[in-house]
Design a protein around this motif. Structure first.
Motif, PDB file in Angstrom:
ATOM      1  N   GLY A 247       0.824  -1.199   0.000  1.00 15.57           N
ATOM      2  CA  GLY A 247       0.000   0.000   0.000  1.00 15.57           C
ATOM      3  C   GLY A 247       0.853   1.241   0.000  1.00 15.57           C
ATOM      4  N   SER A 248       0.188   2.381  -0.008  1.00 11.54           N
ATOM      5  CA  SER A 248       0.887   3.654  -0.124  1.00 11.54           C
ATOM      6  C   SER A 248       1.389   4.187   1.212  1.00 11.54           C
ATOM      7  N   TYR A 249       0.843   3.713   2.304  1.00 10.66           N
ATOM      8  CA  TYR A 249       1.236   4.263   3.598  1.00 10.66           C
ATOM      9  C   TYR A 249       1.146   3.197   4.675  1.00 10.66           C
ATOM     10  N   CYS A 250       1.897   3.417   5.742  1.00 12.43           N
ATOM     11  CA  CYS A 250       1.912   2.487   6.876  1.00 12.43           C
ATOM     12  C   CYS A 250       1.555   3.186   8.178  1.00 12.43           C
ATOM     13  N   ASP A 251       1.140   4.451   8.097  1.00 15.42           N
ATOM     14  CA  ASP A 251       0.873   5.195   9.331  1.00 15.42           C
ATOM     15  C   ASP A 251      -0.548   4.936   9.822  1.00 15.42           C
ATOM     16  N   MET A 252      -1.121   5.917  10.525  1.00 14.00           N
ATOM     17  CA  MET A 252      -2.407   5.711  11.164  1.00 14.00           C
ATOM     18  C   MET A 252      -3.529   5.469  10.152  1.00 14.00           C
ATOM     19  N   ARG A 253      -3.293   5.760   8.894  1.00 12.75           N
ATOM     20  CA  ARG A 253      -4.322   5.552   7.877  1.00 12.75           C
ATOM     21  C   ARG A 253      -4.482   4.084   7.490  1.00 12.75           C
ATOM     22  N   ARG A 254      -3.496   3.275   7.834  1.00  6.10           N
ATOM     23  CA  ARG A 254      -3.579   1.865   7.476  1.00  6.10           C
ATOM     24  C   ARG A 254      -4.393   1.110   8.507  1.00  6.10           C
ATOM     25  N   GLY A 255      -5.224   0.236   8.030  1.00  2.09           N
ATOM     26  CA  GLY A 255      -5.956  -0.654   8.928  1.00  2.09           C
ATOM     27  C   GLY A 255      -5.149  -1.901   9.156  1.00  2.09           C
ATOM     28  N   TYR A 256      -4.408  -1.929  10.235  1.00  2.00           N
ATOM     29  CA  TYR A 256      -3.533  -3.061  10.511  1.00  2.00           C
ATOM     30  C   TYR A 256      -4.348  -4.315  10.812  1.00  2.00           C
ATOM     31  N   LEU A 257      -3.891  -5.409  10.238  1.00  2.00           N
ATOM     32  CA  LEU A 257      -4.630  -6.662  10.346  1.00  2.00           C
ATOM     33  C   LEU A 257      -4.266  -7.455  11.592  1.00  2.00           C
ATOM     34  N   HIS A 258      -3.003  -7.416  11.968  1.00  2.00           N
ATOM     35  CA  HIS A 258      -2.535  -8.265  13.067  1.00  2.00           C
ATOM     36  C   HIS A 258      -2.006  -7.421  14.216  1.00  2.00           C
ATOM     37  N   TRP A 259      -2.300  -7.873  15.423  1.00  2.00           N
ATOM     38  CA  TRP A 259      -1.929  -7.126  16.622  1.00  2.00           C
ATOM     39  C   TRP A 259      -1.329  -8.043  17.666  1.00  2.00           C
ATOM     40  N   GLY A 260      -0.378  -7.492  18.422  1.00  2.00           N
ATOM     41  CA  GLY A 260       0.153  -8.212  19.556  1.00  2.00           C
ATOM     42  C   GLY A 260      -0.694  -7.985  20.788  1.00  2.00           C
ATOM     43  N   GLN A 261      -0.277  -8.583  21.886  1.00  2.00           N
ATOM     44  CA  GLN A 261      -1.029  -8.509  23.136  1.00  2.00           C
ATOM     45  C   GLN A 261      -0.719  -7.240  23.926  1.00  2.00           C
ATOM     46  N   GLY A 262       0.374  -6.601  23.601  1.00  2.00           N
ATOM     47  CA  GLY A 262       0.707  -5.357  24.264  1.00  2.00           C
ATOM     48  C   GLY A 262       1.747  -5.525  25.357  1.00  2.00           C
ATOM     49  N   THR A 263       2.485  -4.453  25.595  1.00  2.00           N
ATOM     50  CA  THR A 263       3.447  -4.401  26.687  1.00  2.00           C
ATOM     51  C   THR A 263       3.328  -3.041  27.350  1.00  2.00           C
ATOM     52  N   GLN A 264       3.292  -3.050  28.666  1.00  2.00           N
ATOM     53  CA  GLN A 264       3.025  -1.829  29.425  1.00  2.00           C
ATOM     54  C   GLN A 264       4.293  -1.006  29.608  1.00  2.00           C
ATOM     55  N   VAL A 265       4.162   0.277  29.363  1.00  2.00           N
ATOM     56  CA  VAL A 265       5.228   1.234  29.645  1.00  2.00           C
ATOM     57  C   VAL A 265       4.695   2.241  30.650  1.00  2.00           C
ATOM     58  N   THR A 266       5.386   2.365  31.758  1.00  2.00           N
ATOM     59  CA  THR A 266       4.987   3.298  32.797  1.00  2.00           C
ATOM     60  C   THR A 266       6.139   4.244  33.091  1.00  2.00           C
ATOM     61  N   VAL A 267       5.888   5.529  32.943  1.00  2.00           N
ATOM     62  CA  VAL A 267       6.907   6.542  33.183  1.00  2.00           C
ATOM     63  C   VAL A 267       6.473   7.372  34.378  1.00  2.00           C
ATOM     64  N   SER A 268       7.302   7.398  35.383  1.00  2.00           N
ATOM     65  CA  SER A 268       6.988   8.176  36.582  1.00  2.00           C
ATOM     66  C   SER A 268       7.672   9.534  36.496  1.00  2.00           C
ATOM     67  N   SER A 269       6.932  10.514  36.968  1.00  2.00           N
ATOM     68  CA  SER A 269       7.462  11.885  36.876  1.00  2.00           C
ATOM     69  C   SER A 269       8.284  12.243  38.100  1.00  2.00           C
TER      70      SER A 269
END
Length: 122
Positions: free
Chosen positions: A100-122
């Protein structure tokens, strides 16, 4: 079988760094990228890379995050430096095999991972 396995999340103080990894199997994906979702907020696109190596970044992370891909390992990396409290979120790896022409937010991604948490403390 399609599988995206994220790793590398954790807790860090503001100004610190983390590197996320996404090991992909199943295809040689045309687009791969990272999205994130903070509690109570919509999922947002962070960065993506095409099979040609073209990378794009959300303005909020530009200059702080670096996306790369090891094609031999089919693994995507997101190096996150100068982390801010507002980077706190669940980070999801996404992949799509279709050209396709783009890979950014305009693309409807087909496959997804389960996620990994990132926590940043101030």
């Amino acid at each position: 079988q399609v599988q995206l396995v994220e790793s590398g999340g954790g807790s860090v103080q503001a100004g610190g760094s983390l590197r996320l990894s996404c090991a992909a199997s199943g295809y040689n994906y045309y687009c791969m990228g990272w999205f994130r979702q903070a509690p109570g907020k919509q999922r947002e696109w962070v960065s993506s890379i095409s099979t040609h190596g073209s990378t794009t970044y959300a303005d909020s992370v530009k200059g702080r995050f670096t996306l790369s891909k090891d094609n031999a390992k089919n693994t995507l990396y997101l190096q996150m430096n100068s982390l801010k409290y507002e980077d706190t979120a669940m980070y999801y790896c996404a992949a799509d095999p279709l050209p396709g022409s783009y890979c950014d937010m305009r693309r409807g991604y087909l496959h997804w991972g389960q996620g990994t948490q990132v926590t940043v403390s101030s």
